[in-house]
Structure formats: C-alpha cells, structure tokens
Design a protein around this motif. Structure first.
Motif, PDB file in Angstrom:
ATOM      1  N   GLU A 162      48.502  -3.988  28.955  1.00  0.00           N
ATOM      2  CA  GLU A 162      49.386  -3.156  28.771  1.00  0.00           C
ATOM      3  C   GLU A 162      48.593  -2.483  28.439  1.00  0.00           C
ATOM      4  O   GLU A 162      49.540  -1.110  29.469  1.00  0.00           O
ATOM      5  N   GLN A 163      48.082  -2.309  27.859  1.00  0.00           N
ATOM      6  CA  GLN A 163      47.565  -0.575  26.985  1.00  0.00           C
ATOM      7  C   GLN A 163      46.587  -0.784  27.297  1.00  0.00           C
ATOM      8  O   GLN A 163      46.342   0.836  27.499  1.00  0.00           O
ATOM      9  N   GLU A 164      45.721  -0.802  28.014  1.00  0.00           N
ATOM     10  CA  GLU A 164      44.554  -0.492  28.961  1.00  0.00           C
ATOM     11  C   GLU A 164      44.306   0.458  29.964  1.00  0.00           C
ATOM     12  O   GLU A 164      43.915   1.790  29.322  1.00  0.00           O
ATOM     13  N   PRO A 165      45.641   0.919  31.158  1.00  0.00           N
ATOM     14  CA  PRO A 165      45.590   1.640  31.705  1.00  0.00           C
ATOM     15  C   PRO A 165      46.002   3.052  30.449  1.00  0.00           C
ATOM     16  O   PRO A 165      45.597   4.579  30.660  1.00  0.00           O
ATOM     17  N   ILE A 206      37.085  -3.451  29.226  1.00  0.00           N
ATOM     18  CA  ILE A 206      37.626  -4.684  28.297  1.00  0.00           C
ATOM     19  C   ILE A 206      37.891  -5.659  29.561  1.00  0.00           C
ATOM     20  O   ILE A 206      38.279  -6.714  28.730  1.00  0.00           O
ATOM     21  N   SER A 207      38.336  -5.409  30.659  1.00  0.00           N
ATOM     22  CA  SER A 207      38.760  -6.881  31.930  1.00  0.00           C
ATOM     23  C   SER A 207      37.839  -7.537  32.015  1.00  0.00           C
ATOM     24  O   SER A 207      38.714  -8.731  32.217  1.00  0.00           O
ATOM     25  N   GLU A 208      36.365  -7.644  31.055  1.00  0.00           N
ATOM     26  CA  GLU A 208      35.650  -9.576  31.828  1.00  0.00           C
ATOM     27  C   GLU A 208      36.167 -10.186  29.977  1.00  0.00           C
ATOM     28  O   GLU A 208      35.883 -11.146  30.395  1.00  0.00           O
ATOM     29  N   GLU A 209      35.749  -9.746  29.456  1.00  0.00           N
ATOM     30  CA  GLU A 209      36.212 -10.387  27.823  1.00  0.00           C
ATOM     31  C   GLU A 209      37.923 -10.733  28.233  1.00  0.00           C
ATOM     32  O   GLU A 209      38.113 -11.642  27.574  1.00  0.00           O
ATOM     33  N   ARG A 210      38.856  -9.289  28.671  1.00  0.00           N
ATOM     34  CA  ARG A 210      39.982 -10.058  28.675  1.00  0.00           C
ATOM     35  C   ARG A 210      39.838 -12.027  29.379  1.00  0.00           C
ATOM     36  O   ARG A 210      40.820 -12.592  29.498  1.00  0.00           O
ATOM     37  N   THR A 247      34.206  -7.844  20.972  1.00  0.00           N
ATOM     38  CA  THR A 247      33.423  -7.327  22.068  1.00  0.00           C
ATOM     39  C   THR A 247      34.587  -6.442  22.398  1.00  0.00           C
ATOM     40  O   THR A 247      34.120  -4.563  22.715  1.00  0.00           O
ATOM     41  N   ILE A 248      35.868  -6.625  22.911  1.00  0.00           N
ATOM     42  CA  ILE A 248      37.245  -5.816  22.710  1.00  0.00           C
ATOM     43  C   ILE A 248      36.760  -4.878  21.747  1.00  0.00           C
ATOM     44  O   ILE A 248      37.660  -3.375  22.595  1.00  0.00           O
ATOM     45  N   GLY A 249      36.924  -5.363  20.634  1.00  0.00           N
ATOM     46  CA  GLY A 249      37.622  -4.548  19.417  1.00  0.00           C
ATOM     47  C   GLY A 249      36.515  -3.398  18.903  1.00  0.00           C
ATOM     48  O   GLY A 249      36.911  -2.084  19.048  1.00  0.00           O
ATOM     49  N   SER A 250      35.484  -3.568  19.699  1.00  0.00           N
ATOM     50  CA  SER A 250      34.374  -2.476  19.721  1.00  0.00           C
ATOM     51  C   SER A 250      34.049  -1.273  20.373  1.00  0.00           C
ATOM     52  O   SER A 250      33.430  -0.591  21.044  1.00  0.00           O
ATOM     53  N   LYS A 251      34.966  -2.468  21.633  1.00  0.00           N
ATOM     54  CA  LYS A 251      35.025  -1.626  23.336  1.00  0.00           C
ATOM     55  C   LYS A 251      35.722  -0.408  23.008  1.00  0.00           C
ATOM     56  O   LYS A 251      35.496   0.453  24.204  1.00  0.00           O
TER      57      LYS A 251
END
Length: 279
Positions: A162-165, A206-210, A247-251
């Motif tokens: 939800e926070q991505e956009p 980060i969609s792939e990681e999610r 990976t999510i955190g770094s991206k």
C-alpha cells in the motif's frame, strides 16, 4: 505427522526395568545409550526402534535395572582375584591389601536372555511413546507461534504494498523539485522528467521481492500443515525471507517502508528461533 519439537522427555517402568529418554536439538539424528553392563548388544535393535519415532535430534536413552534384580557377587571370582593380588604383592615385597573396587571389577555381566531383551525393547518403546507425545504437544505450541508470526508478516507485506505508490509519488516530487532547483528559472522538461522517473521506478521497484516473500510465507503455511518433518525446510525458507526483506529495505529508501522492514526482520528472527526447535 504433526509438527514435533526436537526437545522432550519420556519415562517408563516395566518389570524392574526403567527407561528414560531425553532429547535436545541436533542437525541430524544422534542416539546415545546408557545401558546396564553386558546389554550393549541391544543398541542396534533399540536404535532401529527409535528411528520409527524421530528423524532429527540428539537423544539419550538410559536403561536401568532394579538393583534387587542384580545377580549375587561371584565369590569364586573374588577369591581368585585376591589370590592374584597377594602373589603379585609378595613378589614385589609389599603387604598392601587389594582395593574393593579392584576386586569387584572382576565381576562380569552376561548378555540379557531373550525374555529380558524383549522386555527392554518394550520399556524403551513405552518411554518413546511418552517422549513423542510431549514433543507433539510442544510442536503444537510452536505451530501456533509460527502461524501468528506468518500472519503478522503477511500484514506487514500488505502495508508495504500500500505504501509503494505513495513512496513513488514522494520520490517523483522530490526529483521534480531537485530538477527545478538545478534549472533555476528554466521550465522543467517533462519528457526528461518522465525518463528519470521511469529509471527511478525501475531501481526502486520491489514488486518481485514482495511476490517472492509472499510465496515463501505461503510455503511456510503449507509446510506446517503437512505430515512430514519440516524443520530443515523451514530453516531454508527463513533464510530466503531474510534475503528478500534485506533487498526490499535497500531498494525502497522510504521511511515508512523501512519501518515495516524492521518489523519483518524482527518477525523473521523470532521465526528462526522457533524453527530451530522443530524436527
């Protein structure tokens, strides 16, 4: 097979034989025996029986007989050893008496008769049943804890999605302001801005990681519902969870997402600690 802990205790008494089983965590299956003298011939059969109950863990099997069942001391053996001691002492010019521990050390234990062997197998099996029941109770508790942690991680993952956009909109606005500052009074080239936004979006995606993180969480749920020992598989999935979260955190480079990443890492550490106890 339900989830089972690798730690447990079981005890059984049968016709003068007492068996205690204790187990702790171990990467493989390691069985150790403490048997009455002369009963080591039973180790192979006992180990085979225990393999029906466990696939991992360090297990100690203690088997003891009622002291009242011990055979009488063989006086002939005692007299013979005492005579040997005195002959050696006379030869060496000494007059000390043989220690009692040395005299009794000559007593040998015979292998158990077939009825006693059958009784030993039976009492070990009874103790193993009690031990396994305790491991299953602990496993049920661990299953509840894992389910709670997976649910919490799934919730955190939803909040990240939800926070991505919102994060992307912030970064786009930040980029627009930065370009405006650099261009001073010149108008911002919207085409160039869109190119930069596209590059930024690709780097921060980060969609792939999610998706992979969600798949790992689903795999954990399916594993704990199965009928196999899953400790090793869950250990591997825990490592993969941490890889994706890092990976999510770094991206992402977004404060809100970073907070969610911290929560995920906390859950993963708790998950790892629980998984270490599972068979």
């Amino acid at each position: 097979m339900t989830l089972r802990s690798m730690t447990g205790f079981g005890r059984a008494v049968l016709n003068g034989l007492t068996c205690e089983l204790r187990s702790v965590n171990h990467r493989g299956l390691d069985v150790r025996f403490r048997l009455p003298a002369g009963w080591q011939c039973l180790e192979g059969a006992l180990q085979k029986k225990l393999r029906d109950f466990a696939v991992r863990g360090s297990i100690t099997v203690s088997l003891a007989r009622d002291p009242s069942d011990d055979k009488d001391t063989d006086l002939t053996v005692l007299n013979t050893r005492a005579a040997h001691w005195h002959r050696a002492a006379t030869h060496l010019g000494r007059d000390d008496e043989p220690p009692m521990t040395w005299l009794l050390g000559g007593q040998t234990e015979d292998a158990p008769a077939p009825p006693a062997q059958a009784m030993a197998l039976a009492v070990v099996e009874a103790a193993a049943i009690a031990w396994n029941a305790e491991r299953c109770r602990e496993g049920a508790y661990l299953c509840q804890q894992l389910t709670v942690l997976v649910a919490k991680m799934t919730s955190e993952l939803t909040r990240i999605a939800e926070q991505e956009p919102v994060a992307m909109a912030r970064q786009t606005e930040r980029l627009r302001r930065r370009m405006a500052e650099l261009l001073d009074e010149h108008a911002v080239d919207e085409g160039r801005l869109l190119q930069e936004v596209a590059l930024l979006s690709d780097r921060r995606d980060i969609s792939e990681e999610r998706v992979r993180l969600g798949a790992h969480l689903d795999a954990i749920v399916q594993a704990i519902k199965g009928n196999k020992a899953v400790g090793r598989r869950l250990g591997f999935l825990t490592q993969e969870l941490l890889r994706e979260v890092n990976t999510i955190g770094s991206k992402a480079q977004d404060l809100v997402i970073s907070e969610r990443v911290v929560e995920l890492k906390t859950c993963i550490e708790q998950l790892r600690e629980q998984v270490l106890n599972l068979e």
